[in-house]
Design a protein around this motif. Structure first.
Motif, PDB file in Angstrom:
ATOM      1  N   ILE A   1       2.296 -10.555 -11.686  1.00  0.00           N
ATOM      2  CA  ILE A   1       3.031 -10.730 -10.437  1.00  0.00           C
ATOM      3  C   ILE A   1       3.977 -11.921 -10.518  1.00  0.00           C
ATOM      4  N   ASN A   2       4.940 -11.940  -9.637  1.00  0.00           N
ATOM      5  CA  ASN A   2       5.870 -13.060  -9.540  1.00  0.00           C
ATOM      6  C   ASN A   2       5.206 -14.168  -8.719  1.00  0.00           C
ATOM      7  N   ARG A   3       4.606 -15.104  -9.435  1.00  0.00           N
ATOM      8  CA  ARG A   3       3.804 -16.131  -8.752  1.00  0.00           C
ATOM      9  C   ARG A   3       4.660 -17.026  -7.869  1.00  0.00           C
ATOM     10  N   GLY A   4       5.882 -17.279  -8.329  1.00  0.00           N
ATOM     11  CA  GLY A   4       6.774 -18.146  -7.562  1.00  0.00           C
ATOM     12  C   GLY A   4       7.066 -17.593  -6.180  1.00  0.00           C
ATOM     13  N   ARG A   5       7.057 -16.282  -6.087  1.00  0.00           N
ATOM     14  CA  ARG A   5       7.372 -15.681  -4.796  1.00  0.00           C
ATOM     15  C   ARG A   5       6.121 -15.479  -3.947  1.00  0.00           C
ATOM     16  N   VAL A   6       5.013 -15.249  -4.618  1.00  0.00           N
ATOM     17  CA  VAL A   6       3.791 -14.945  -3.883  1.00  0.00           C
ATOM     18  C   VAL A   6       3.123 -16.207  -3.337  1.00  0.00           C
ATOM     19  N   LEU A   7       3.053 -17.212  -4.189  1.00  0.00           N
ATOM     20  CA  LEU A   7       2.303 -18.402  -3.786  1.00  0.00           C
ATOM     21  C   LEU A   7       3.096 -19.234  -2.789  1.00  0.00           C
ATOM     22  N   LYS A   8       2.351 -19.804  -1.866  1.00  0.00           N
ATOM     23  CA  LYS A   8       2.969 -20.629  -0.845  1.00  0.00           C
ATOM     24  C   LYS A   8       2.646 -22.098  -1.128  1.00  0.00           C
ATOM     25  N   VAL A   9       3.504 -22.950  -0.622  1.00  0.00           N
ATOM     26  CA  VAL A   9       3.331 -24.387  -0.830  1.00  0.00           C
ATOM     27  C   VAL A   9       1.950 -24.851  -0.367  1.00  0.00           C
ATOM     28  N   ARG A  10       1.511 -24.337   0.785  1.00  0.00           N
ATOM     29  CA  ARG A  10       0.260 -24.823   1.369  1.00  0.00           C
ATOM     30  C   ARG A  10      -0.941 -24.619   0.446  1.00  0.00           C
ATOM     31  N   SER A  11      -0.835 -23.596  -0.435  1.00  0.00           N
ATOM     32  CA  SER A  11      -1.978 -23.290  -1.278  1.00  0.00           C
ATOM     33  C   SER A  11      -2.162 -24.295  -2.408  1.00  0.00           C
ATOM     34  N   ILE A  12      -1.070 -24.990  -2.805  1.00  0.00           N
ATOM     35  CA  ILE A  12      -1.208 -25.878  -3.954  1.00  0.00           C
ATOM     36  C   ILE A  12      -0.884 -27.341  -3.642  1.00  0.00           C
ATOM     37  N   MET A  13      -0.517 -27.625  -2.379  1.00  0.00           N
ATOM     38  CA  MET A  13      -0.092 -29.001  -2.066  1.00  0.00           C
ATOM     39  C   MET A  13      -1.281 -29.972  -2.136  1.00  0.00           C
ATOM     40  N   ASP A  14      -0.923 -31.225  -2.252  1.00  0.00           N
ATOM     41  CA  ASP A  14      -1.931 -32.278  -2.234  1.00  0.00           C
ATOM     42  C   ASP A  14      -2.017 -32.796  -0.799  1.00  0.00           C
ATOM     43  N   ALA A  15      -3.055 -32.398  -0.068  1.00  0.00           N
ATOM     44  CA  ALA A  15      -3.115 -32.673   1.363  1.00  0.00           C
ATOM     45  C   ALA A  15      -3.213 -34.157   1.684  1.00  0.00           C
ATOM     46  N   SER A  16      -3.661 -34.927   0.720  1.00  0.00           N
ATOM     47  CA  SER A  16      -3.801 -36.358   1.009  1.00  0.00           C
ATOM     48  C   SER A  16      -2.603 -37.164   0.501  1.00  0.00           C
ATOM     49  N   GLY A  17      -1.673 -36.490  -0.208  1.00  0.00           N
ATOM     50  CA  GLY A  17      -0.557 -37.201  -0.814  1.00  0.00           C
ATOM     51  C   GLY A  17       0.547 -37.523   0.178  1.00  0.00           C
ATOM     52  N   LYS A  18       1.457 -38.367  -0.252  1.00  0.00           N
ATOM     53  CA  LYS A  18       2.605 -38.714   0.583  1.00  0.00           C
ATOM     54  C   LYS A  18       3.867 -38.419  -0.195  1.00  0.00           C
ATOM     55  N   GLY A  19       4.803 -37.678   0.404  1.00  0.00           N
ATOM     56  CA  GLY A  19       6.004 -37.273  -0.300  1.00  0.00           C
ATOM     57  C   GLY A  19       7.207 -38.118   0.037  1.00  0.00           C
ATOM     58  N   GLY A  20       8.346 -37.751  -0.593  1.00  0.00           N
ATOM     59  CA  GLY A  20       9.580 -38.496  -0.422  1.00  0.00           C
ATOM     60  C   GLY A  20      10.460 -37.919   0.664  1.00  0.00           C
ATOM     61  N   ALA A  21      11.765 -38.030   0.434  1.00  0.00           N
ATOM     62  CA  ALA A  21      12.740 -37.680   1.454  1.00  0.00           C
ATOM     63  C   ALA A  21      12.849 -36.165   1.651  1.00  0.00           C
ATOM     64  N   VAL A  22      12.662 -35.374   0.543  1.00  0.00           N
ATOM     65  CA  VAL A  22      12.813 -33.918   0.648  1.00  0.00           C
ATOM     66  C   VAL A  22      11.633 -33.333   1.427  1.00  0.00           C
ATOM     67  N   GLU A  23      11.942 -32.540   2.461  1.00  0.00           N
ATOM     68  CA  GLU A  23      10.873 -31.946   3.262  1.00  0.00           C
ATOM     69  C   GLU A  23      10.842 -30.436   3.053  1.00  0.00           C
ATOM     70  N   ILE A  24       9.679 -29.898   2.828  1.00  0.00           N
ATOM     71  CA  ILE A  24       9.550 -28.442   2.691  1.00  0.00           C
ATOM     72  C   ILE A  24       8.443 -27.950   3.608  1.00  0.00           C
ATOM     73  N   ASP A  25       8.658 -26.728   4.146  1.00  0.00           N
ATOM     74  CA  ASP A  25       7.661 -26.172   5.067  1.00  0.00           C
ATOM     75  C   ASP A  25       6.442 -25.710   4.279  1.00  0.00           C
ATOM     76  N   HIS A  26       5.280 -25.791   4.882  1.00  0.00           N
ATOM     77  CA  HIS A  26       4.043 -25.463   4.157  1.00  0.00           C
ATOM     78  C   HIS A  26       3.953 -23.978   3.805  1.00  0.00           C
ATOM     79  N   ASN A  27       4.742 -23.132   4.517  1.00  0.00           N
ATOM     80  CA  ASN A  27       4.666 -21.694   4.249  1.00  0.00           C
ATOM     81  C   ASN A  27       5.772 -21.200   3.320  1.00  0.00           C
ATOM     82  N   LEU A  28       6.500 -22.148   2.735  1.00  0.00           N
ATOM     83  CA  LEU A  28       7.583 -21.778   1.843  1.00  0.00           C
ATOM     84  C   LEU A  28       7.001 -21.224   0.538  1.00  0.00           C
TER      85      LEU A  28
END
Ligand code: ATP
Ligand code: MG
Lengths: 349, 383
Positions: free
Chosen positions: A270-297
């Motif tokens: 399968i095309n993993r890039g299209r199937v997987l969503k950000v929320r499934s692999i994000m680091d919930a305790s981490g802190k990111g930079g200026a770029v913002e992405i939606d969790h369902n992207l």
């Protein structure tokens, strides 16, 4: 998210053969499908299935050919009687129903769409679509009117007088869908409903179904052996092998954490890039930079957004509020197809 | 056309007034047969059968004795073969058969006597049984006889057109009628027609329900199939004998012989047609909650129709093939003419009547074939 349980399957066994009860004992003693066939000449159709299906959701059932998908779905409206187990619909035990209750269940509560369409070849599109209503006892005129609404909805306006053999496969299955929807049943059983169609038409039909589902909110049990289809349609996926349920859960979960090689093989291409969503692999305790992405992207879209500053993790947001972070390395790891021997799923934790 | 000349009535109105009466009489006769005579006959038969059942131990004993005796005879033959030291192959020329006194016991006591007893005791029930049949046959024949030939021609041609929807077949039918008329065979043909129509009605009326019954149950299927095989393969002269004993030399005897011989295809193909209905479609009707009868009339029979029609067509062909044999037990018509032509060694007459039968068969076959094709229209891919 999960509402009331609509259909509940408990400890369901099905064994095909002359003496299923005896064979059942062997299965309870731990015999698998191949051994049962070799030693006792009985086919293990279903092996201790337990699934609760919440209402208004799409439950996908997957598995290779012969894994028992059709057998399972036919237990829900009792086209097949189980060897042991319980099937409950709206809390009512289907197996305790008499003929009349059974017919009423099939007429009003559940309808079915078939892989080979199973339309009545001697009836027109209009009559086919009205079939379920006529069996409910609705008078011809009214049935025709109500069926017409669904013929229009599935995009077959103008073909009412055609016979199934005059339609293409895709159009025939639209009739099948209209026939199933016309009865206003709140459970829809779809046994590889789109498998016989060409890829493009299949996508079309998936769109039709998703569109309708948005508004109808039926409980749909959808069988397929195509993972892309399953991921597209399913709110929840159950995977069968040799009659047993080997993994059930959120599609994301199955792709990220396949329980064994059988499941890994399924998700290999399968095309993993299209199937997987950000929320499934994000680091919930981490802190990111200026770029913002939606969790369902989807990951491939996230990559697009992050590619200019690959060194900085992006901030993951839900409803505009930050909920975690995602770095490029994790993202690429997740998109990369796992090598067969490391396909245990733990790599991405 | 017939003995009763149209002109004798002088007025077309009288003819037209007779038609409904005849039809009514026919329907009434058949109704009486099915709802009164048939149950009565079955009742009489049951009354005979039940006391007879008490005799079963005796029959069993007799059978055992016969078996024992024949075993004994066989052993004795073998014993003699060794004891007499007649080691030549000649001794093996004949398979040791039942001694003649035992054979007589078996044939007379086992088969002929009970049947004669049944036929003798219940002749009235049998008469009752055949009366409506005979009346229907006569009425049908008179109905055709009464008609002025142009009306009859028009009726036949219309019917052929309605069934076949092909001008070619209508012309063929016209040719056949012309041929039959020219050679003065019209009266005989009308008798054959009435025999055909009635036997086909009976075959269909009993055959289709039986076929449906067989399709619904594997056990019935297994039980009835060998009977059908026997009905079809047993030389038809054999069952002419009981038919003769029961019904005497009469048109009805011919009718019954035809029905027995011609019924199997329609039964078989109804059964087969229903069993061949695609499984998915049957399953769909289950899945939407159809009852058995909704499935039967809404799905199974409509989809089995092409096969059912093929069965009816074969039945008609077999019925036509029977007309000469049926004539042996008194069926009138073209078959009887062929028989008498054979008796007088009259080739021309035989050819004419035989050809008339063949023409009728061809017309019916063509028409039905086309009808069946029309029924299957929905299977063709149009667009
Ligand atoms: N009536 C039957 N008698 C005997 N065995 C059966 C019967 N129906 C199904 N089976 C067996 O049960 C198993 C499951 O069959 P099932 O049709 O449910 O598979 P499936 O997952 O739907 O496969 P497919 O993708 O080919 O449709 C198979 O091994 C099959 O051979
Ligand atoms: Mg299947």
């Amino acid at each position: 998210m999960s509402g009331n349980i609509k259909v509940s399957i408990k400890n369901l066994y099905k064994i095909f053969g002359n003496n299923p009860q005896d064979a059942l004992q062997h299965v309870l003693d731990g015999l698998g499908k191949p051994e049962l066939l070799a030693q006792h000449n009985h086919v293990l159709g279903l092996n201790n299935i337990n699934i609760d299906i919440p209402e208004k959701r799409v439950q996908v059932i997957m598995g290779l050919s012969g894994s028992g998908k059709s057998t399972l779905i036919r237990h829900l409206n009792r086209l097949i009687d189980p060897t042991a187990g319980v099937v409950e619909v709206d809390g009512e035990d289907v197996l305790k129903m008499d003929d009349k209750q059974m017919r009423s269940l099939r007429q009003k509560k559940m309808s079915m769409v078939f892989q080979k369409f199973a339309l009545m070849p001697h009836r027109t599109v209009a009559d086919n679509a009205a079939y379920g209503l006529r069996l409910q006892g609705v008078r011809a005129g009214e049935a025709k009117e109500r069926a017409q609404k669904w013929i229009d909805r599935v995009g077959l306006t103008g073909f009412e007088k055609s016979y199934p053999s005059q339609l293409s496969g895709g159009m025939q299955q639209r009739v099948g869908l209209a026939r199933a929807l016309a009865t206003d049943a709140d459970i829809l059983l779809m046994d590889e409903a789109f498998s016989a169609l060409d890829p493009l038409i299949r996508t079309d039909m998936q769109d039709v179904l998703l569109e309708l589902q948005k508004e109808l909110n039926k409980t749909i049990i959808f069988i397929t052996h195509d993972l892309d289809e399953a991921l597209r349609i399913g709110d929840d996926i159950a995977i069968l092998r040799d009659g047993g349920l080997i993994q059930q859960g959120d599609p994301q979960d199955i792709v990220l954490r396949p329980v064994d090689d059988y499941v890994s093989d399924f998700i290999m291409d399968i095309n993993r890039g299209r199937v997987l969503k950000v929320r499934s692999i994000m680091d919930a305790s981490g802190k990111g930079g200026a770029v913002e992405i939606d969790h369902n992207l989807a990951l491939e879209d996230a990559m697009q957004r992050m590619k200019d500053t690959p060194a900085n993790p992006a901030t993951v947001t839900r409803d505009g509020k930050p909920v975690g972070a995602l770095d490029m390395r994790t993202l690429i790891d997740a998109i990369e197809r796992p090598a067969p021997e490391t396909a245990s799923g733990t790599v991405y934790r | 056309m017939g003995d009763l000349k149209f002109e004798e009535f002088g007025d077309i109105w009288i003819f037209l007034l007779t038609v409904p009466g005849l039809l009514f009489n026919m329907v009434l006769g058949l109704g009486k047969f099915i709802f009164i005579s048939l149950p009565l006959t079955l009742w009489a038969f049951a009354q005979w059968l039940i006391p007879t059942l008490w005799d079963i131990p005796v029959i069993l004993f007799k059978t055992a004795r016969i078996l024992f005796n024949s075993g004994y005879g066989l052993l004795k033959g073998v014993y003699n073969f060794f004891v007499t030291f007649d080691w030549s192959w000649n001794a093996l020329n004949d398979f040791p058969s039942l001694p003649s006194h035992i054979k007589a016991l078996l044939n007379l006591g086992g088969i002929n006597q009970p049947f004669d007893y049944f036929a003798g005791s219940y002749g009235t029930a049998v008469k009752e049984f055949i009366l409506p049949l005979r009346r229907s046959m006569n009425d049908l024949r008179d109905f055709i006889d009464f008609m002025p030939w142009p009306v009859f021609f028009a009726l036949v041609l219309l019917l052929v057109f309605w069934v076949s929807r092909k001008v070619g077949v209508v012309l063929l039918a016209l040719g056949a009628l012309f041929f039959i008329g020219i050679f003065g065979l019209m009266d005989l043909a009308s008798q054959t027609f009435s025999l055909m129509i009635l036997s086909i009605v009976l075959c269909v009326a009993f055959g289709i329900p039986l076929g449906i019954f067989m399709s619904a149950s594997d056990a019935v299927d297994r039980a009835v199939k060998p009977v059908l095989d026997i009905m079809q393969t047993m030389p038809s002269f054999v069952y002419l004998i009981p038919v003769l004993i029961l019904f005497g030399v009469s048109p009805v005897a011919g009718l019954i012989a035809v029905v027995i011989y011609a019924m199997p295809p329609v039964v078989r193909l109804t059964n087969l047609g229903i069993r061949l209905v695609p499984f998915e479609v049957v399953e769909a009707s289950h899945a939407f909650g159809a009852t058995y009868f909704q499935r039967l009339f809404g799905t199974l029979i409509p989809l089995a129709l092409p096969n059912v029609f093929a069965g009816i067509n074969q039945t008609i062909m077999m019925a036509l093939a029977m007309v000469v044999i049926a004539a042996l037990v008194g069926a009138p018509g073209l078959g009887a003419e062929v028989l008498s032509a054979q008796g007088t060694v009259n080739l021309a007459l035989g050819l004419q009547s035989g050809f008339a039968v063949a023409l009728i068969a061809i017309v019916i076959d063509r028409s039905f074939h086309l009808y069946g094709e029309r029924m299957q229209q929905h299977r063709k891919v149009g667009h």
